[in-house]
Design a protein around this motif. Structure first.
Motif, PDB file in Angstrom:
ATOM      1  N   VAL A   1      35.553  49.238  50.481  1.00 57.84           N
ATOM      2  CA  VAL A   1      36.556  48.889  49.460  1.00 57.84           C
ATOM      3  C   VAL A   1      37.965  49.087  50.028  1.00 57.84           C
ATOM      4  N   VAL A   2      38.150  50.203  50.713  1.00 60.54           N
ATOM      5  CA  VAL A   2      39.463  50.464  51.315  1.00 60.54           C
ATOM      6  C   VAL A   2      39.781  49.368  52.335  1.00 60.54           C
ATOM      7  N   ALA A   3      38.812  49.079  53.200  1.00 60.30           N
ATOM      8  CA  ALA A   3      39.052  48.100  54.272  1.00 60.30           C
ATOM      9  C   ALA A   3      39.304  46.708  53.709  1.00 60.30           C
ATOM     10  N   LEU A   4      38.493  46.296  52.747  1.00 61.46           N
ATOM     11  CA  LEU A   4      38.671  44.949  52.184  1.00 61.46           C
ATOM     12  C   LEU A   4      40.022  44.843  51.473  1.00 61.46           C
ATOM     13  N   THR A   5      40.356  45.871  50.733  1.00 63.34           N
ATOM     14  CA  THR A   5      41.628  45.846  49.994  1.00 63.34           C
ATOM     15  C   THR A   5      42.801  45.790  50.973  1.00 63.34           C
ATOM     16  N   GLN A   6      42.719  46.587  52.037  1.00 62.32           N
ATOM     17  CA  GLN A   6      43.799  46.547  53.039  1.00 62.32           C
ATOM     18  C   GLN A   6      43.911  45.161  53.664  1.00 62.32           C
ATOM     19  N   THR A   7      42.762  44.541  53.931  1.00 65.65           N
ATOM     20  CA  THR A   7      42.759  43.207  54.550  1.00 65.65           C
ATOM     21  C   THR A   7      43.362  42.159  53.618  1.00 65.65           C
ATOM     22  N   LEU A   8      43.097  42.311  52.317  1.00 70.19           N
ATOM     23  CA  LEU A   8      43.540  41.283  51.362  1.00 70.19           C
ATOM     24  C   LEU A   8      44.914  41.570  50.755  1.00 70.19           C
ATOM     25  N   LEU A   9      45.450  42.730  51.031  1.00 69.51           N
ATOM     26  CA  LEU A   9      46.719  43.104  50.395  1.00 69.51           C
ATOM     27  C   LEU A   9      47.860  42.124  50.682  1.00 69.51           C
ATOM     28  N   PRO A  10      47.983  41.618  51.904  1.00 65.04           N
ATOM     29  CA  PRO A  10      49.054  40.633  52.146  1.00 65.04           C
ATOM     30  C   PRO A  10      48.949  39.418  51.212  1.00 65.04           C
ATOM     31  N   LEU A  11      47.725  39.020  50.883  1.00 61.12           N
ATOM     32  CA  LEU A  11      47.543  37.874  49.973  1.00 61.12           C
ATOM     33  C   LEU A  11      47.813  38.267  48.529  1.00 61.12           C
ATOM     34  N   LEU A  12      47.473  39.502  48.162  1.00 60.64           N
ATOM     35  CA  LEU A  12      47.756  39.988  46.802  1.00 60.64           C
ATOM     36  C   LEU A  12      49.262  40.150  46.595  1.00 60.64           C
ATOM     37  N   ARG A  13      49.967  40.498  47.661  1.00 60.05           N
ATOM     38  CA  ARG A  13      51.432  40.640  47.548  1.00 60.05           C
ATOM     39  C   ARG A  13      52.089  39.289  47.273  1.00 60.05           C
ATOM     40  N   LYS A  14      51.391  38.206  47.617  1.00 60.66           N
ATOM     41  CA  LYS A  14      51.953  36.874  47.372  1.00 60.66           C
ATOM     42  C   LYS A  14      51.714  36.396  45.943  1.00 60.66           C
ATOM     43  N   SER A  15      50.931  37.154  45.184  1.00 57.59           N
ATOM     44  CA  SER A  15      50.669  36.793  43.785  1.00 57.59           C
ATOM     45  C   SER A  15      51.857  37.191  42.904  1.00 57.59           C
ATOM     46  N   GLU A  16      52.017  36.462  41.807  1.00 54.00           N
ATOM     47  CA  GLU A  16      53.067  36.842  40.846  1.00 54.00           C
ATOM     48  C   GLU A  16      52.678  38.101  40.082  1.00 54.00           C
ATOM     49  N   ALA A  17      51.376  38.393  40.029  1.00 53.11           N
ATOM     50  CA  ALA A  17      50.894  39.546  39.246  1.00 53.11           C
ATOM     51  C   ALA A  17      49.537  39.979  39.794  1.00 53.11           C
ATOM     52  N   GLY A  18      49.533  40.598  40.965  1.00 54.72           N
ATOM     53  CA  GLY A  18      48.275  41.006  41.597  1.00 54.72           C
ATOM     54  C   GLY A  18      47.560  42.086  40.788  1.00 54.72           C
ATOM     55  N   ARG A  19      46.253  41.965  40.698  1.00 57.31           N
ATOM     56  CA  ARG A  19      45.465  42.963  39.963  1.00 57.31           C
ATOM     57  C   ARG A  19      44.271  43.367  40.828  1.00 57.31           C
ATOM     58  N   ILE A  20      44.129  44.666  41.039  1.00 57.57           N
ATOM     59  CA  ILE A  20      42.979  45.187  41.781  1.00 57.57           C
ATOM     60  C   ILE A  20      42.170  46.065  40.835  1.00 57.57           C
ATOM     61  N   VAL A  21      40.881  45.762  40.745  1.00 60.19           N
ATOM     62  CA  VAL A  21      39.997  46.562  39.895  1.00 60.19           C
ATOM     63  C   VAL A  21      38.911  47.174  40.777  1.00 60.19           C
ATOM     64  N   ASN A  22      38.836  48.478  40.777  1.00 58.76           N
ATOM     65  CA  ASN A  22      37.799  49.180  41.535  1.00 58.76           C
ATOM     66  C   ASN A  22      36.698  49.619  40.574  1.00 58.76           C
ATOM     67  N   LEU A  23      35.476  49.119  40.829  1.00 56.76           N
ATOM     68  CA  LEU A  23      34.355  49.508  39.961  1.00 56.76           C
ATOM     69  C   LEU A  23      33.917  50.917  40.303  1.00 56.76           C
ATOM     70  N   SER A  24      34.382  51.822  39.485  1.00 58.87           N
ATOM     71  CA  SER A  24      34.029  53.219  39.622  1.00 58.87           C
ATOM     72  C   SER A  24      32.845  53.473  38.697  1.00 58.87           C
ATOM     73  N   SER A  25      32.789  54.658  38.126  1.00 57.11           N
ATOM     74  CA  SER A  25      31.720  55.023  37.203  1.00 57.11           C
ATOM     75  C   SER A  25      32.172  56.276  36.471  1.00 57.11           C
TER      76      SER A  25
END
Ligand code: NAP
Length: 252
Positions: free
Chosen positions: A128-152
């Motif tokens: 999750v950490v690695a994927l999020t770090q990899t995709l963060l540059p693309l999320l920064r290009k969003s007008e309203a980036g949202r990240i949801v981590n499925l916890s419990s």
């Protein structure tokens, strides 16, 4: 127009269970859903079902523990859309033995093999950490980036330490510790991104009738996806760095 119209949403582990239902609900709200699946054939099948109900769904091969898959997914999203609006880190595993015999899982903390801990953390935390770090540059290009981590709810240290709490007897150490670490990632990343348009939250879906949820689960899958969808479609005034179930905060 709904709050998800035209949004690009990647859901990991979306070939079945809560992930597939989350893709369906976000798709119905107008999002373009990228159905992450480690087995591309299963992803294609799921995307086909979603397209059959009028959703713009595309399968994407993504074994979250595989670095090459993560990089390839980022490249595909970059080339096709140039941004990512919603990332739902939904893929997860529970590898602890749940054979308690009395309705509760056996607490095997003292004998949990290290390989079980490591494999659980690989999927539920490091990937999750690695994927999020990899995709963060693309999320920064969003007008309203949202990240949801499925916890419990099983990530809650407070509830685990409180006799009489609903999860006090449910001690699946590897899973619980991996989701607690994931919650720490939520808090830390949200803090780093607090001046940006990106919101990061942890979701407890409920005890849901999926393969992982098992026989005792009482919540229907359609309800189990609601917390993820809510957090993926938060407005500008919504929270970040939180831990929620159905709109209600949970104790860390
Ligand atoms: P599920 O039915 O077992 O589905 C898990 C999904 O994750 C499947 O699509 C699975 O793919 C995928 N997955 C596992 N490892 C992966 C990997 N390395 N790469 C890509 N995908 C991978 O579980 P669920 O109940 O829908 O759970 C979804 C999330 O909610 C999980 O994070 C879980 O911890 C969390 N959660 C569930 C409950 C519950 O009661 N069900 C409660 C609290 C939290 P395959 O089909 O290829 O195995």
């Amino acid at each position: 127009m709904s709050e998800a119209t035209g949004k690009i949403a990647l859901i990991t582990g979306a070939n079945k269970g809560i992930g597939l239902e989350t893709a369906r609900q976000l798709g119905k709200l107008g999002a373009i859903v990228l159905v992450g699946a480690r087995d591309l054939a299963k992803g294609e099948q799921a995307a086909e079902v979603l397209r059959g109900v009028g959703i713009d769904a595309r399968a994407i091969k993504l074994d979250v523990v595989n670095e090459a898959d993560r990089a390839a997914a980022a490249k595909t999203i970059e080339q096709e859309f140039g941004r990512l609006d919603i990332l739902i880190n939904n893929a997860g595993v529970m590898l602890d033995s749940r054979d308690g015999g009395d309705g509760w899982p056996a607490n095997q903390t003292s004998t949990t093999p290290l390989h079980v801990l490591r494999e659980t953390f690989e999927t539920n935390f490091f990937a999750v950490v690695a994927l999020t770090q990899t995709l963060l540059p693309l999320l920064r290009k969003s007008e309203a980036g949202r990240i949801v981590n499925l916890s419990s709810i099983l990530a809650s240290l407070t509830l685990h330490a409180t006799p009489g709490s609903p999860i006090y007897e449910a001690k699946t150490f590897a899973y619980d510790a991996s989701k607690a670490a994931l919650n720490s990632f939520t808090i830390h990343l949200a803090h780093e991104l607090k001046e940006t348009k990106i919101k990061v939250n942890s979701a407890h879906p409920g005890w849901v009738k999926t393969e992982m949820g098992g026989e005792g689960a009482q919540m229907e899958i359609v309800d189990g996806a609601k917390t993820s969808v809510q957090l993926a479609t938060l407005g500008e005034d919504g929270p970040t760095g939180g831990y929620f179930h159905m709109g209600e905060p949970l104790p860390w």
